[in-house]
Scaffold this motif. Structure first.
Motif, mmCIF file in Angstrom:
data_model
loop_
_atom_site.group_PDB
_atom_site.id
_atom_site.type_symbol
_atom_site.label_atom_id
_atom_site.label_comp_id
_atom_site.label_asym_id
_atom_site.label_seq_id
_atom_site.Cartn_x
_atom_site.Cartn_y
_atom_site.Cartn_z
ATOM 1 N N THR A 248 0.840 -1.201 0.000
ATOM 2 C CA THR A 248 0.000 0.000 0.000
ATOM 3 C C THR A 248 0.870 1.243 0.000
ATOM 4 O OG1 THR A 248 -1.718 -1.163 1.271
ATOM 5 C CG2 THR A 248 -1.792 1.263 1.263
ATOM 6 N N PRO A 249 0.657 2.177 -0.916
ATOM 7 C CA PRO A 249 1.397 3.443 -0.856
ATOM 8 C C PRO A 249 1.030 4.213 0.419
ATOM 9 C CG PRO A 249 0.403 3.124 -3.025
ATOM 10 C CD PRO A 249 -0.191 2.088 -2.116
ATOM 11 N N VAL A 250 2.048 4.611 1.160
ATOM 12 C CA VAL A 250 1.837 5.332 2.424
ATOM 13 C C VAL A 250 2.816 6.495 2.495
ATOM 14 C CG1 VAL A 250 1.726 5.167 4.937
ATOM 15 C CG2 VAL A 250 1.227 3.146 3.549
ATOM 16 N N GLN A 251 2.316 7.649 2.908
ATOM 17 C CA GLN A 251 3.156 8.814 3.139
ATOM 18 C C GLN A 251 2.868 9.384 4.522
ATOM 19 O OE1 GLN A 251 2.108 11.444 -0.160
ATOM 20 N NE2 GLN A 251 4.077 11.038 -1.130
ATOM 21 N N VAL A 252 3.872 10.020 5.115
ATOM 22 C CA VAL A 252 3.691 10.816 6.326
ATOM 23 C C VAL A 252 3.918 12.272 5.930
ATOM 24 C CG1 VAL A 252 4.459 11.303 8.671
ATOM 25 C CG2 VAL A 252 4.461 8.945 7.820
ATOM 26 N N LEU A 253 2.907 13.102 6.158
ATOM 27 C CA LEU A 253 2.977 14.505 5.804
ATOM 28 C C LEU A 253 2.901 15.373 7.049
ATOM 29 C CD1 LEU A 253 2.134 13.220 3.023
ATOM 30 C CD2 LEU A 253 0.854 15.316 2.595
ATOM 31 N N GLY A 254 3.627 16.498 7.042
ATOM 32 C CA GLY A 254 3.432 17.505 8.064
ATOM 33 C C GLY A 254 2.138 18.259 7.800
ATOM 34 N N ASP A 255 1.656 19.009 8.789
ATOM 35 C CA ASP A 255 0.363 19.671 8.626
ATOM 36 C C ASP A 255 0.389 20.756 7.555
ATOM 37 O OD1 ASP A 255 2.015 21.255 10.201
ATOM 38 O OD2 ASP A 255 0.378 22.098 11.363
ATOM 39 N N LEU A 256 1.581 21.290 7.222
ATOM 40 C CA LEU A 256 1.682 22.275 6.151
ATOM 41 C C LEU A 256 1.803 21.623 4.777
ATOM 42 C CD1 LEU A 256 4.107 24.914 7.734
ATOM 43 C CD2 LEU A 256 1.616 25.063 7.504
ATOM 44 N N GLY A 257 1.873 20.294 4.738
ATOM 45 C CA GLY A 257 1.942 19.593 3.467
ATOM 46 C C GLY A 257 3.319 19.125 3.064
ATOM 47 N N ASP A 258 4.287 19.132 3.992
ATOM 48 C CA ASP A 258 5.627 18.627 3.686
ATOM 49 C C ASP A 258 5.631 17.108 3.742
ATOM 50 O OD1 ASP A 258 6.683 21.176 3.436
ATOM 51 O OD2 ASP A 258 7.203 21.303 5.549
ATOM 52 N N VAL A 259 6.176 16.469 2.707
ATOM 53 C CA VAL A 259 6.308 15.010 2.705
ATOM 54 C C VAL A 259 7.519 14.657 3.561
ATOM 55 C CG1 VAL A 259 6.625 12.945 1.308
ATOM 56 C CG2 VAL A 259 5.305 14.876 0.406
ATOM 57 N N LEU A 260 7.270 14.009 4.707
ATOM 58 C CA LEU A 260 8.325 13.701 5.673
ATOM 59 C C LEU A 260 8.868 12.291 5.517
ATOM 60 C CD1 LEU A 260 6.675 15.303 8.847
ATOM 61 C CD2 LEU A 260 8.215 16.373 7.175
ATOM 62 N N ALA A 261 8.033 11.383 5.037
ATOM 63 C CA ALA A 261 8.465 9.992 4.847
ATOM 64 C C ALA A 261 7.493 9.322 3.892
ATOM 65 C CB ALA A 261 8.500 9.242 6.181
ATOM 66 N N GLN A 262 7.982 8.316 3.186
ATOM 67 C CA GLN A 262 7.118 7.534 2.298
ATOM 68 C C GLN A 262 7.725 6.159 2.111
ATOM 69 O OE1 GLN A 262 8.928 9.955 -1.569
ATOM 70 N NE2 GLN A 262 6.765 9.589 -1.439
ATOM 71 N N ASN A 263 6.862 5.171 1.923
ATOM 72 C CA ASN A 263 7.381 3.824 1.689
ATOM 73 C C ASN A 263 7.672 3.644 0.200
ATOM 74 O OD1 ASN A 263 4.854 3.489 0.575
ATOM 75 N ND2 ASN A 263 4.247 1.790 1.883
ATOM 76 N N PRO A 264 8.329 2.554 -0.183
ATOM 77 C CA PRO A 264 8.699 2.362 -1.594
ATOM 78 C C PRO A 264 7.512 2.423 -2.554
ATOM 79 C CG PRO A 264 9.933 0.844 -0.212
ATOM 80 C CD PRO A 264 8.925 1.510 0.684
ATOM 81 N N MET A 265 6.336 1.928 -2.134
ATOM 82 C CA MET A 265 5.183 1.964 -3.027
ATOM 83 C C MET A 265 4.720 3.398 -3.272
ATOM 84 S SD MET A 265 4.161 -0.785 -4.442
ATOM 85 C CE MET A 265 2.454 -0.423 -4.842
ATOM 86 N N ALA A 266 4.760 4.244 -2.252
ATOM 87 C CA ALA A 266 4.385 5.647 -2.441
ATOM 88 C C ALA A 266 5.384 6.350 -3.349
ATOM 89 C CB ALA A 266 4.303 6.358 -1.088
ATOM 90 N N GLU A 267 6.673 6.013 -3.195
ATOM 91 C CA GLU A 267 7.691 6.608 -4.060
ATOM 92 C C GLU A 267 7.495 6.175 -5.500
ATOM 93 O OE1 GLU A 267 12.567 6.917 -4.414
ATOM 94 O OE2 GLU A 267 11.623 6.085 -2.628
ATOM 95 N N ALA A 268 7.149 4.912 -5.704
ATOM 96 C CA ALA A 268 6.918 4.420 -7.063
ATOM 97 C C ALA A 268 5.688 5.057 -7.686
ATOM 98 C CB ALA A 268 6.769 2.898 -7.038
ATOM 99 N N LEU A 269 4.674 5.329 -6.875
ATOM 100 C CA LEU A 269 3.427 5.895 -7.391
ATOM 101 C C LEU A 269 3.508 7.403 -7.584
ATOM 102 C CD1 LEU A 269 0.376 5.438 -8.055
ATOM 103 C CD2 LEU A 269 -0.079 5.962 -5.650
ATOM 104 N N LEU A 270 4.102 8.112 -6.608
ATOM 105 C CA LEU A 270 4.034 9.567 -6.591
ATOM 106 C C LEU A 270 5.383 10.257 -6.767
ATOM 107 C CD1 LEU A 270 1.573 9.835 -3.582
ATOM 108 C CD2 LEU A 270 1.001 10.032 -6.001
#
Length: 283
Positions: free
Chosen positions: A118-140
């Protein structure tokens, strides 16, 4: 907000009874008959008159100021959750909570590791991408190592027209309003925060679109939505976006899952096999 005098009085009394004198730096003494602190001691520790505090515990005092509530929270050794509860009972807005910043805790990182399909990202409240797994990187696309604002989803949307190529043209206006309304909510929670103000000023310099939407003052925290991504390798995919808030509130976990009845699961499985080697960031 309206003060709840009865509940406030009860919370003050019970909080006072839970504090040991020695924890507040006061002598225990042989003649102490009541548990916790005396009312006069709380007043002394908080820098207020004993009469003022006694009236609060008797549910007949005036509405305390934010400064007075902060002093009471310190005197009663309240936790952050208890401090916020005190403010709400007194009819006041709780102070801004401590934030996690850019640090992603091990618990959230572990959660991402447990969802390899499953694509997963961790975002800060202002919209900064703080972390993502390989599936999220492949998708986005991988953006976590980009410098300030370059990893921000709103900045990339408004500052780089190429980012929009990954989304259907007829949905661009919807995503623009979604980004701005969500950012408005975050900036409101961060009143006076330099990082938030700096991001907004830079976004205003991207052109008329952002400024026009910002002036509408639409506010909407992004919690769940559906999106379509035009991926260069697996074609168009439809995704449900489920947003989970971390306890601190300034970070969110975004899960991109296949809608029921769609072929997205099969396309994501193909993406996992293909990987990121041939992928040019789509946004």
């Amino acid at each position: 907000m309206k003060i709840d005098r009865e509940a406030l009085a009860d919370f003050l009394r019970r909080s006072r009874e839970r504090v040991r004198p020695q924890d507040a730096g006061l002598p225990v003494g042989p003649r102490r008959r009541t548990p916790g602190l005396r009312r006069e001691e709380v007043a002394q520790l908080a820098g207020m008159s004993a009469d003022y505090y006694i009236r609060l515990e008797q549910a007949r005092g005036p509405q305390p100021s934010p400064e007075m509530l902060a002093a009471l929270a310190r005197a009663l050794r309240l936790s952050d959750d208890e401090r916020d509860h005190l403010h709400l009972l007194a009819g006041r807005r709780p102070p801004a909570a401590r934030t996690s910043g850019d640090h992603v805790g091990p618990g959230l990182l572990h959660l991402m590791d447990q969802l390899p399909d499953t694509p997963v990202q961790v975002l800060g409240d202002l919209g900064d991408v703080l972390a993502q797994n390989p599936m999220a990187e492949a998708l986005l696309g991988g953006v976590c190592t980009v410098s300030e604002h370059g990893r921000n989803v709103a900045w990339r949307w408004f500052a780089d027209p190429a980012q929009r190529a990954a989304y259907p043209a007829e949905e661009h206006e919807y995503y623009s309003r979604l980004h701005v309304a969500d950012l408005r909510a975050a900036v409101g929670r961060r009143a006076g925060d330099p990082a938030a103000a700096r991001l907004v000023e830079r976004l205003k310099g991207t052109g008329e679109e952002f400024t026009t939407l910002w002036d509408l003052h639409e506010v909407s925290v992004r919690r769940a939505s559906r999106m379509r991504v035009l991926h260069p390798l697996i074609g168009p995919v439809e995704l449900d976006c489920q947003v989970l808030l971390a306890p601190e509130g300034d970070q969110r976990v975004v899960l991109y899952t296949p809608p029921v009845g769609s072929d997205t699961a099969e396309r994501l499985a193909l993406l996992k096999v293909v990987g990121t080697g041939q992928f040019t960031a789509a946004g």
